[in-house]
Write a protein that holds these residues in place. Structure first.
Motif, PDB file in Angstrom:
ATOM      1  N   LEU A 287      -5.166 -64.319  34.281  1.00 20.92           N
ATOM      2  CA  LEU A 287      -4.270 -65.279  34.917  1.00 20.92           C
ATOM      3  C   LEU A 287      -3.000 -65.387  34.093  1.00 20.92           C
ATOM      4  O   LEU A 287      -3.054 -65.545  32.866  1.00 20.92           O
ATOM      5  N   SER A 288      -1.882 -65.254  34.743  1.00 20.36           N
ATOM      6  CA  SER A 288      -0.547 -65.433  34.177  1.00 20.36           C
ATOM      7  C   SER A 288      -0.074 -64.230  33.363  1.00 20.36           C
ATOM      8  O   SER A 288       0.982 -63.675  33.648  1.00 20.36           O
ATOM      9  N   LEU A 289      -0.823 -63.833  32.349  1.00 23.11           N
ATOM     10  CA  LEU A 289      -0.350 -62.770  31.462  1.00 23.11           C
ATOM     11  C   LEU A 289      -0.911 -61.424  31.884  1.00 23.11           C
ATOM     12  O   LEU A 289      -2.120 -61.185  31.768  1.00 23.11           O
TER      13      LEU A 289
ATOM     14  N   GLY B 110       1.312 -66.565  38.972  1.00 17.68           N
ATOM     15  CA  GLY B 110       1.948 -67.728  39.567  1.00 17.68           C
ATOM     16  C   GLY B 110       3.370 -67.350  39.947  1.00 17.68           C
ATOM     17  O   GLY B 110       4.124 -66.833  39.118  1.00 17.68           O
ATOM     18  N   ASP B 111       3.740 -67.585  41.202  1.00 18.87           N
ATOM     19  CA  ASP B 111       5.067 -67.160  41.664  1.00 18.87           C
ATOM     20  C   ASP B 111       6.198 -67.817  40.888  1.00 18.87           C
ATOM     21  O   ASP B 111       7.299 -67.274  40.791  1.00 18.87           O
ATOM     22  N   ARG B 112       5.939 -69.007  40.320  1.00 14.36           N
ATOM     23  CA  ARG B 112       6.980 -69.727  39.593  1.00 14.36           C
ATOM     24  C   ARG B 112       6.713 -69.771  38.083  1.00 14.36           C
ATOM     25  O   ARG B 112       7.292 -70.580  37.364  1.00 14.36           O
ATOM     26  N   ASP B 113       5.865 -68.887  37.651  1.00 13.55           N
ATOM     27  CA  ASP B 113       5.564 -68.754  36.224  1.00 13.55           C
ATOM     28  C   ASP B 113       6.709 -67.990  35.559  1.00 13.55           C
ATOM     29  O   ASP B 113       7.122 -66.932  36.057  1.00 13.55           O
ATOM     30  N   PRO B 114       7.241 -68.465  34.439  1.00  9.45           N
ATOM     31  CA  PRO B 114       8.325 -67.721  33.775  1.00  9.45           C
ATOM     32  C   PRO B 114       7.884 -66.417  33.128  1.00  9.45           C
ATOM     33  O   PRO B 114       8.729 -65.596  32.774  1.00  9.45           O
ATOM     34  N   ILE B 115       6.590 -66.202  32.964  1.00  9.03           N
ATOM     35  CA  ILE B 115       6.132 -64.943  32.372  1.00  9.03           C
ATOM     36  C   ILE B 115       6.437 -63.792  33.327  1.00  9.03           C
ATOM     37  O   ILE B 115       6.149 -63.845  34.529  1.00  9.03           O
ATOM     38  N   VAL B 116       7.014 -62.733  32.774  1.00  7.71           N
ATOM     39  CA  VAL B 116       7.468 -61.592  33.575  1.00  7.71           C
ATOM     40  C   VAL B 116       6.274 -60.767  34.051  1.00  7.71           C
ATOM     41  O   VAL B 116       5.331 -60.520  33.294  1.00  7.71           O
TER      42      VAL B 116
ATOM     43  N   SER C  54      -1.088 -63.405  44.168  1.00  7.43           N
ATOM     44  CA  SER C  54      -0.021 -64.318  43.754  1.00  7.43           C
ATOM     45  C   SER C  54      -0.244 -65.683  44.391  1.00  7.43           C
ATOM     46  O   SER C  54      -0.556 -65.773  45.582  1.00  7.43           O
ATOM     47  N   LEU C  55      -0.090 -66.730  43.585  1.00 11.61           N
ATOM     48  CA  LEU C  55      -0.218 -68.096  44.074  1.00 11.61           C
ATOM     49  C   LEU C  55       1.088 -68.843  43.853  1.00 11.61           C
ATOM     50  O   LEU C  55       1.818 -68.559  42.908  1.00 11.61           O
ATOM     51  N   ASP C  56       1.359 -69.800  44.726  1.00  8.29           N
ATOM     52  CA  ASP C  56       2.624 -70.550  44.667  1.00  8.29           C
ATOM     53  C   ASP C  56       2.514 -71.674  43.635  1.00  8.29           C
ATOM     54  O   ASP C  56       2.340 -72.848  43.966  1.00  8.29           O
ATOM     55  N   CYS C  57       2.619 -71.285  42.361  1.00 12.86           N
ATOM     56  CA  CYS C  57       2.482 -72.268  41.292  1.00 12.86           C
ATOM     57  C   CYS C  57       3.188 -71.751  40.051  1.00 12.86           C
ATOM     58  O   CYS C  57       3.782 -70.670  40.059  1.00 12.86           O
ATOM     59  N   GLY C  58       3.113 -72.531  38.981  1.00 11.93           N
ATOM     60  CA  GLY C  58       3.724 -72.150  37.724  1.00 11.93           C
ATOM     61  C   GLY C  58       2.738 -71.486  36.790  1.00 11.93           C
ATOM     62  O   GLY C  58       1.877 -70.719  37.219  1.00 11.93           O
ATOM     63  N   HIS C  59       2.841 -71.831  35.507  1.00 13.44           N
ATOM     64  CA  HIS C  59       2.062 -71.132  34.482  1.00 13.44           C
ATOM     65  C   HIS C  59       0.610 -71.583  34.405  1.00 13.44           C
ATOM     66  O   HIS C  59      -0.275 -70.782  34.082  1.00 13.44           O
ATOM     67  N   TRP C  60       0.329 -72.857  34.710  1.00 12.67           N
ATOM     68  CA  TRP C  60      -1.016 -73.410  34.504  1.00 12.67           C
ATOM     69  C   TRP C  60      -1.852 -73.182  35.757  1.00 12.67           C
ATOM     70  O   TRP C  60      -2.345 -74.116  36.387  1.00 12.67           O
ATOM     71  N   ILE C  61      -2.039 -71.938  36.101  1.00 14.62           N
ATOM     72  CA  ILE C  61      -2.514 -71.530  37.425  1.00 14.62           C
ATOM     73  C   ILE C  61      -3.817 -72.214  37.825  1.00 14.62           C
ATOM     74  O   ILE C  61      -3.915 -72.817  38.903  1.00 14.62           O
ATOM     75  N   GLN C  62      -4.851 -72.102  36.993  1.00 20.57           N
ATOM     76  CA  GLN C  62      -6.170 -72.612  37.407  1.00 20.57           C
ATOM     77  C   GLN C  62      -6.226 -74.130  37.419  1.00 20.57           C
ATOM     78  O   GLN C  62      -7.151 -74.705  37.999  1.00 20.57           O
ATOM     79  N   GLN C  63      -5.234 -74.789  36.814  1.00 20.34           N
ATOM     80  CA  GLN C  63      -5.182 -76.244  36.858  1.00 20.34           C
ATOM     81  C   GLN C  63      -4.227 -76.737  37.947  1.00 20.34           C
ATOM     82  O   GLN C  63      -4.418 -77.821  38.493  1.00 20.34           O
TER      83      GLN C  63
END
Length: 313
Positions: A128-130, A260-266, A282-291
């Protein structure tokens, strides 16, 4: 943590790990959930019951440096060989030849590396995320310093040891309150080191990811442990680059990558080159995907698990 499993202290690989379990009756179908920074096993609170209900033995460690797990004093005690070794030793403790590993943020980095260093112990990866990080020709920290500057928090943690630790230790509640937020409208970057600025900021930006009661679990854990052990993971970035030099860079295990579509991680442009068996969600969220999107995260993971051959679970 009323509805979260009670922890056990397990001695493995020269340290003690605080481990939370669910679904023990499903022995033989292990899935290990690995948190990121600055998190806690409790960050998987929404996934644990769903995975246990689906028939998995869910194993959730607070990794070294976190919670009531050991916090060794040496910086190199947090390199990738030690972090991956803890997970291998955890499998040995339970008598498992292999398991599915799920990781978020730094936990994802460890899980990707585990699949390279101990491929026979990993039957599947969920990140997730990375995404998988290409090793490249230049050590990671050197590349980050050149491209992002000395105030980038990875670089700052390494080149100004102890400075951020002291600020975060002095303001754990404010720092975590300000960090665990849903993405707000983009703002121009400000000078300074972002993690220190978050610890000092009076007013949070964006909606909270969790309730005050949930946040209190994280705050209490870091009030007790401090941040240095967890930050020491960052201080091994270039050491990890060297330690992974001899590993086959291709992850052979089946894998699921959740962005996460709005996660700053590339996102990784060449992910499929290094992880040929990867599926991407891809999910419509930021970095803390599972939360941020727990139900959608659970559905994505369970659908992927259901599609895998039974003998690999």
């Amino acid at each position: 943590m009323t509805d979260f499993p009670e922890p056990a202290i397990i001695h493995v690989n020269g340290v003690q790990l605080e481990v939370f379990e669910a679904g023990r009756e499903h022995a033989g179908r292990p899935i290990v959930l690995c948190h990121g920074w600055p998190e806690h096993a409790f960050s998987w609170r929404h996934q644990v019951p769903a995975l246990a209900a689906a028939g998995y033995h869910v194993i959730v460690p607070n990794q070294r440096g976190y919670g009531n797990s050991s916090r060794p004093a040496g910086v190199t005690d947090y390199d990738i060989e030690h972090l991956a070794g803890d997970l291998v030793a955890l499998l040995d403790h339970y008598g498992y030849a292999d398991a599915t590993f799920v990781g978020h943020d730094w936990g994802a980095f460890v899980v990707w590396a585990l699949a390279l260093l101990h491929p026979d112990r990993v039957n599947g990866v969920v990140a997730l995320s990375l995404p998988y990080q290409e090793r490249g020709e230049t050590p990671w920290l050197e590349s980050m310093a050149a491209g992002l500057g000395d105030d980038f928090y990875f670089v700052h943690f390494n080149r100004r040891p102890g400075v951020a630790d002291a600020v975060l230790d002095a303001h754990p509640g404010r720092f975590l309150r300000n960090l665990f937020r849903r993405p707000a409208a983009p703002r121009p970057p400000s000078p300074g080191m972002v993690m220190i600025e978050l610890a000092l900021a009076e007013t949070p930006v964006g909606e909270p990811v969790m309730s005050d009661g949930e946040l209190a679990v994280f705050v209490a854990a870091f009030e007790s442990s401090g941040f240095t052990g967890s930050i020491n993971w960052y201080r091994n970035l270039d050491r990890n680059w060297h330690l992974l030099a001899g590993a086959d860079p291709v992850v052979r295990s089946p894998a699921l990558m959740i962005y996460g579509d709005r996660d700053p991680i590339v996102r990784a442009e060449r992910l499929a080159d290094f992880v040929p068996g990867v599926e991407v969600v891809s999910l419509d969220c930021g970095h803390w995907i599972q939360q941020e999107m727990p139900e959608e995260t659970n559905q994505a993971i369970l659908r992927w698990l259901d599609r895998r051959p039974a003998e690999r679970q």
